[in-house]
Design an enzyme around this catalytic site. Structure first.
Site, mmCIF file in Angstrom:
data_model
loop_
_atom_site.group_PDB
_atom_site.id
_atom_site.type_symbol
_atom_site.label_atom_id
_atom_site.label_comp_id
_atom_site.label_asym_id
_atom_site.label_seq_id
_atom_site.Cartn_x
_atom_site.Cartn_y
_atom_site.Cartn_z
ATOM 1 N N ASP A 64 72.547 -50.520 60.096
ATOM 2 C CA ASP A 64 72.106 -49.541 61.104
ATOM 3 C C ASP A 64 73.197 -49.178 62.098
ATOM 4 O OD1 ASP A 64 72.172 -51.696 62.982
ATOM 5 O OD2 ASP A 64 70.502 -50.768 64.064
ATOM 6 N N GLU A 65 74.439 -49.453 61.728
ATOM 7 C CA GLU A 65 75.504 -49.296 62.709
ATOM 8 C C GLU A 65 76.775 -48.824 62.007
ATOM 9 O OE1 GLU A 65 77.950 -52.353 65.461
ATOM 10 O OE2 GLU A 65 76.042 -53.056 64.662
ATOM 11 N N ASP A 121 74.232 -46.655 66.634
ATOM 12 C CA ASP A 121 73.414 -47.850 66.390
ATOM 13 C C ASP A 121 71.953 -47.420 66.455
ATOM 14 O OD1 ASP A 121 73.699 -51.283 67.493
ATOM 15 O OD2 ASP A 121 72.004 -50.301 66.536
HETATM 16 P P1 TTP Z 1 70.489 -54.449 65.838
HETATM 17 O O1 TTP Z 1 71.114 -53.086 65.886
HETATM 18 O O2 TTP Z 1 71.173 -55.568 66.521
HETATM 19 O O3 TTP Z 1 69.016 -54.386 66.441
HETATM 20 P P2 TTP Z 1 67.937 -53.253 66.376
HETATM 21 O O4 TTP Z 1 68.417 -52.031 65.664
HETATM 22 O O5 TTP Z 1 66.683 -53.855 65.814
HETATM 23 O O6 TTP Z 1 67.634 -52.930 67.887
HETATM 24 P P3 TTP Z 1 68.532 -52.129 68.938
HETATM 25 O O7 TTP Z 1 69.781 -51.706 68.210
HETATM 26 O O8 TTP Z 1 67.686 -50.964 69.366
HETATM 27 O O9 TTP Z 1 68.779 -53.098 70.047
HETATM 28 O O10 TTP Z 1 70.253 -54.896 64.339
HETATM 29 C C1 TTP Z 1 69.894 -53.965 63.317
HETATM 30 C C2 TTP Z 1 68.920 -54.575 62.347
HETATM 31 O O11 TTP Z 1 69.487 -55.766 61.795
HETATM 32 C C3 TTP Z 1 67.623 -55.014 62.974
HETATM 33 O O12 TTP Z 1 66.633 -53.991 63.015
HETATM 34 C C4 TTP Z 1 67.191 -56.167 62.125
HETATM 35 C C5 TTP Z 1 68.483 -56.754 61.603
HETATM 36 N N1 TTP Z 1 68.781 -57.999 62.351
HETATM 37 C C6 TTP Z 1 68.404 -59.202 61.791
HETATM 38 O O13 TTP Z 1 67.888 -59.243 60.679
HETATM 39 N N2 TTP Z 1 68.641 -60.362 62.510
HETATM 40 C C7 TTP Z 1 69.219 -60.346 63.750
HETATM 41 O O14 TTP Z 1 69.403 -61.405 64.375
HETATM 42 C C8 TTP Z 1 69.595 -59.076 64.321
HETATM 43 C C9 TTP Z 1 70.218 -59.005 65.698
HETATM 44 C C10 TTP Z 1 69.354 -57.941 63.582
HETATM 45 MG MG MG Z 2 70.259 -51.192 66.149
#
Ligand code: TTP
Ligand code: MG
Length: 458
Positions: free
Chosen positions: A106-107, A11
């Site tokens: 991103d995952e 992630d």
């Molecule tokens: P996440 O992996 O949940 O968040 P992140 O990568 O920003 O932060 P971290 O993993 O370090 O906690 O989500 C990945 C991307 O998806 C995030 O950068 C933006 C998008 N996203 C949204 O557009 N809306 C949302 O509610 C969430 C949670 C994420």
């Molecule tokens: Mg993330």
């Protein structure tokens, strides 16, 4: 559960914000919030510097502006840049194994056992995780990710979250419950706010508390399928396979109720929470869709769907919820509903732009002068042709001044910072919004940025 820790979960850290900091050197080490920048915008993600001030995903951008200090950059999304970076990361994962399951931009999960070359001992997989993280940072120009490796998808995902950001956690075979039981139940996928609330009422806070409950107790609480699922997860029993992506056509979420529901307010709140989940998944995969579908099953098991196609694509939870609520009123709740589902189909990938669809249902923004830094008082904006509607964070090119990005706009002017992923932090210039030498541009090329972690330039 496998005998070896052969499931890897990656992630990326503060993904959208990390891409922005890579491409905009002046923002490295500073608070950055990405999301809807208009009056009704919602935060998609916040850099860790902005999280320190309390900015969070799904918070209104207005609230994030109140919490963050001046100097915080508020940017619209550049999905083409996020997708290009995601593609680079996914191809690195495919070098590790043919079995890669992307869960969002991103995952992803990787089945390390699907490639015979890997040493699947704890030391072996730790080394795989360490090298992967290095290669990702080098290939993306400094975007970091957190890796979890374990005997199942469950343990891998739990692991990637434990040491965020830039973490690496291997859960050795046999140690699953040690890691899992102290965690709050909400860390298990599938425990939403409603289930968490009911679990709280019977004294279940941690996964360990959950494991102490009997199967009949959990079935009584959450229904047969969900109850049995919780019972298994609390024991780290998870044999879900890593399945390669087959391409998404729609995103939906449905809930079966313990008893039939008729109350429109209660059902409306269920719709809101399902719409929020659907929106989150759409946003995380950079998709948006035009058709909102409501599925309902009545007390007598008749099942029907109602759809509405919107004038524009959306990934906005409010737009989805409002449409689904309207469809529910039309369909009626007579006799009670035992199941409700909300879905969005007709998906397309975002083009470029601040497309966090904010005003599809007619509630127009107050047309503020938007700057990347702060929300100023509403200033009437000079009417500009569509192609001249600059938005904070947008990539631009000026024929004389070079490549840069939009910092602010309004009053017939646009402020641009001239810098790119491979330059030092650059100067800011204010130009006429209709300057013929200024045009929107494609995302800059970071790929020869020299790898290495981001510098903290100020
Ligand atoms: P996440 O992996 O949940 O968040 P992140 O990568 O920003 O932060 P971290 O993993 O370090 O906690 O989500 C990945 C991307 O998806 C995030 O950068 C933006 C998008 N996203 C949204 O557009 N809306 C949302 O509610 C969430 C949670 C994420
Ligand atoms: Mg993330």
């Amino acid at each position: 559960m496998r005998r070896e820790a052969s499931v890897l979960h990656l992630d990326l850290d503060a993904f959208f914000a990390a891409v922005e900091q890579r491409d905009k050197p002046s923002l490295r080490g500073r608070p950055v919030v990405v999301g809807g920048v208009g009056g009704r915008g919602v935060v998609a993600t916040a850099s860790y510097e902005a999280r320190a001030f309390g900015a969070r995903s799904a918070m209104s951008t207005a609230e994030a502006r109140r919490r963050c200090p001046s100097g915080t950059a508020f940017l619209g999304g550049r999905f083409a840049a996020y997708r290009a970076t995601s593609d680079v990361v996914m191809s690195l994962l495919r070098e590790l194994s043919p079995l890669v399951e992307p869960a969002s931009l991103d995952e992803a999960y990787v089945d390390l056992a699907a490639d015979e070359g890997h040493d699947l001992s704890v030391e072996g997989v730790t080394e795989i995780g360490r090298r992967l993280k290095e290669r990702i940072a080098a290939a993306t120009g400094g975007v970091t990710g957190s890796v979890g490796i374990g005997t199942s998808k469950l343990m891998a995902k739990i692991g990637s979250d434990l040491q965020k950001p830039d973490g690496l956690v291997v859960v050795p075979p046999g140690r699953e419950l040690e890691v899992l039981h102290p965690l709050p139940v909400t860390r298990l996928g599938g425990v939403g706010p409603a289930t968490a609330e009911r679990l709280h009422q019977i004294g279940v806070k941690t996964v360990g508390d959950l494991a102490a409950k009997s199967l009949p107790d959990l079935v009584a609480l959450a229904g047969r399928a969900h109850g049995a699922g919780l019972f298994a997860l609390a024991r780290a029993e998870d044999d879900r396979a890593v399945v390669p992506d087959r391409g998404v056509k729609s995103v939906s979420h449905e809930e079966t109720f313990e008893r039939d529901l008729t109350d429109l307010d209660v059902l409306g709140r269920e719709i809101d929470s399902m719409a929020a989940r659907v929106a989150k998944r759409l946003q995380a995969s950079a998709f948006s869709g035009r058709t909102v579908t409501l599925k309902l099953r009545r007390y007598d098991f008749t099942t029907l769907t109602r759809s509405q196609t919107l004038p524009h694509s959306t990934d906005d939870s409010r737009t989805i919820a409002t449409t689904a609520r309207r469809l529910l009123v039309e369909a009626g709740t007579q006799g009670g509903l035992r199941l409700l589902g909300v879905g969005v189909s007709g998906l397309s990938v975002y083009a470029q732009g601040d497309l966090f669809a904010e005003d599809l249902l007619g509630e127009a923004d107050p047309a503020p002068e938007a700057t990347a830094e702060e929300a100023p008082e509403a200033v009437p904006e000079v009417e500009l042709p569509v192609e001249r509607r600059w938005w904070p964070g947008q990539d631009v090119r000026h024929e004389e001044l070079g490549a840069g990005w939009v910092w602010g706009r309004g009053l017939g002017r646009v402020t641009v910072r001239f810098e790119g992923p491979r330059t030092a932090p650059g100067p800011v210039r204010t130009l006429a919004a209709d300057d013929p030498l200024l045009t929107p541009a494609d995302p800059p090329d970071w790929s020869q940025a020299g790898g290495g972690p981001l510098q903290e330039d100020r």
